[in-house]
Design an enzyme around this catalytic site. Structure first.
Site, PDB file in Angstrom:
ATOM      1  N   TYR A  57       0.832  -1.195   0.000  1.00 42.22           N
ATOM      2  CA  TYR A  57       0.000   0.000   0.000  1.00 42.22           C
ATOM      3  C   TYR A  57       0.866   1.244   0.000  1.00 42.22           C
ATOM      4  O   TYR A  57       2.045   1.228   0.378  1.00 42.22           O
ATOM      5  CB  TYR A  57      -0.972   0.007   1.187  1.00 42.22           C
ATOM      6  N   CYS A  58       0.268   2.357  -0.442  1.00 41.89           N
ATOM      7  CA  CYS A  58       0.919   3.660  -0.460  1.00 41.89           C
ATOM      8  C   CYS A  58      -0.164   4.718  -0.345  1.00 41.89           C
ATOM      9  O   CYS A  58      -1.309   4.408  -0.023  1.00 41.89           O
ATOM     10  CB  CYS A  58       1.763   3.840  -1.717  1.00 41.89           C
ATOM     11  N   THR A  59       0.156   5.971  -0.610  1.00 44.39           N
ATOM     12  CA  THR A  59      -0.795   7.051  -0.377  1.00 44.39           C
ATOM     13  C   THR A  59      -2.027   6.951  -1.273  1.00 44.39           C
ATOM     14  O   THR A  59      -3.160   6.918  -0.796  1.00 44.39           O
ATOM     15  CB  THR A  59      -0.116   8.415  -0.591  1.00 44.39           C
TER      16      THR A  59
END
Length: 245
Positions: free
Chosen positions: A185-187
């Site tokens: 996951y990331c922003t």
């Protein structure tokens, strides 16, 4: 629920673009005429943007962007703020819209890695395993200073200094992930488009959180996440209801 007069949008799309210079001029002129501020990155692999302004102007610009058939699938994530979070407008042509320095990783030329809906991730975390009974591990692909503002509970954090360090980190830690279901996951999801491909190259069972933390907040209210989400504008961070912190 709207909490200010300024509409903030963020989105990306991996799609092959051969006219980057001309596209840059057109998008810059349109955004400038509408009084928008923020950053738009264009590369042969696609487009990545963060813009803010009056709601009518932002949505008109997005409609103009989608009129290009290659960009019709753009789906911006929206949030609101009391003040303009960007100082100026920047529209740039870059070698990559998210820098990894790994030329073989081109999401615009390959099938997308499996994407996991936020609601499904919540269900997996609630039950303690995926639908096949495998252990689920969350892998944060962001830089260390971003993770320090907030992250998923018990997520793996390799303290990356920059995203281009990710492939080497995977190679070094692969043995820790074998036999598990990895959800990166990331922003907003863009880094995981490439990260999940690297994980798959290493033979790992990998998913990407669809829409990243921001979409997760929007859909679930942030369950299993602690803290805020760092964003690259003057807001610096947003909480689970997407309001500035």
């Amino acid at each position: 629920m709207q909490t200010g007069p300024i509409l903030n949008i963020s989105c990306y799309l991996f799609v092959s673009l051969t006219d980057t210079a001309a596209l840059r001029e057109r998008l810059h002129a349109s955004a400038e005429a509408l009084g928008l501020k923020g950053t738009v990155l264009i590369a042969e692999e696609g487009i990545n943007l963060f813009l803010a302004g009056a709601a009518d102007a932002v949505r008109r610009w997005v409609d103009e962007l989608r009129a290009d058939a290659r960009l019709a699938m753009l789906t911006p994530k929206e949030s609101w703020s009391e003040v303009q979070p960007f100082q100026r407008l920047k529209v740039k042509v870059k070698p990559e819209i998210i820098r990894m320095n790994r030329p073989t990783v081109r999401p615009d030329r390959a099938p997308r890695a499996p994407a996991l809906a936020p609601a499904t991730l919540v269900r997996w975390l609630d039950q303690g395993h995926d639908d096949d009974g495998r252990e689920v591990v969350l892998l944060d692909t962001r830089n260390g200073f971003e993770v320090d503002q907030g992250a998923f509970d018990n997520a793996i954090d390799w303290r990356l200094d920059k995203f281009s360090d990710f492939p080497a980190a995977v190679a070094a830690h692969k043995h820790e992930l074998v036999g598990k279901t990895v959800v990166s996951y990331c922003t907003g999801g863009i880094r995981c488009e490439k990260a999940a491909m690297v994980l798959e190259e290493q033979g790992l069972t990998a998913w990407q959180l669809d829409g990243g933390i921001l979409k997760f907040f929007e859909d679930t209210g942030g369950k299993h996440y602690h803290g805020n989400c760092f964003v690259f504008d003057d807001r610096r961070g947003v909480n689970a209801d997407l309001s500035p912190t």
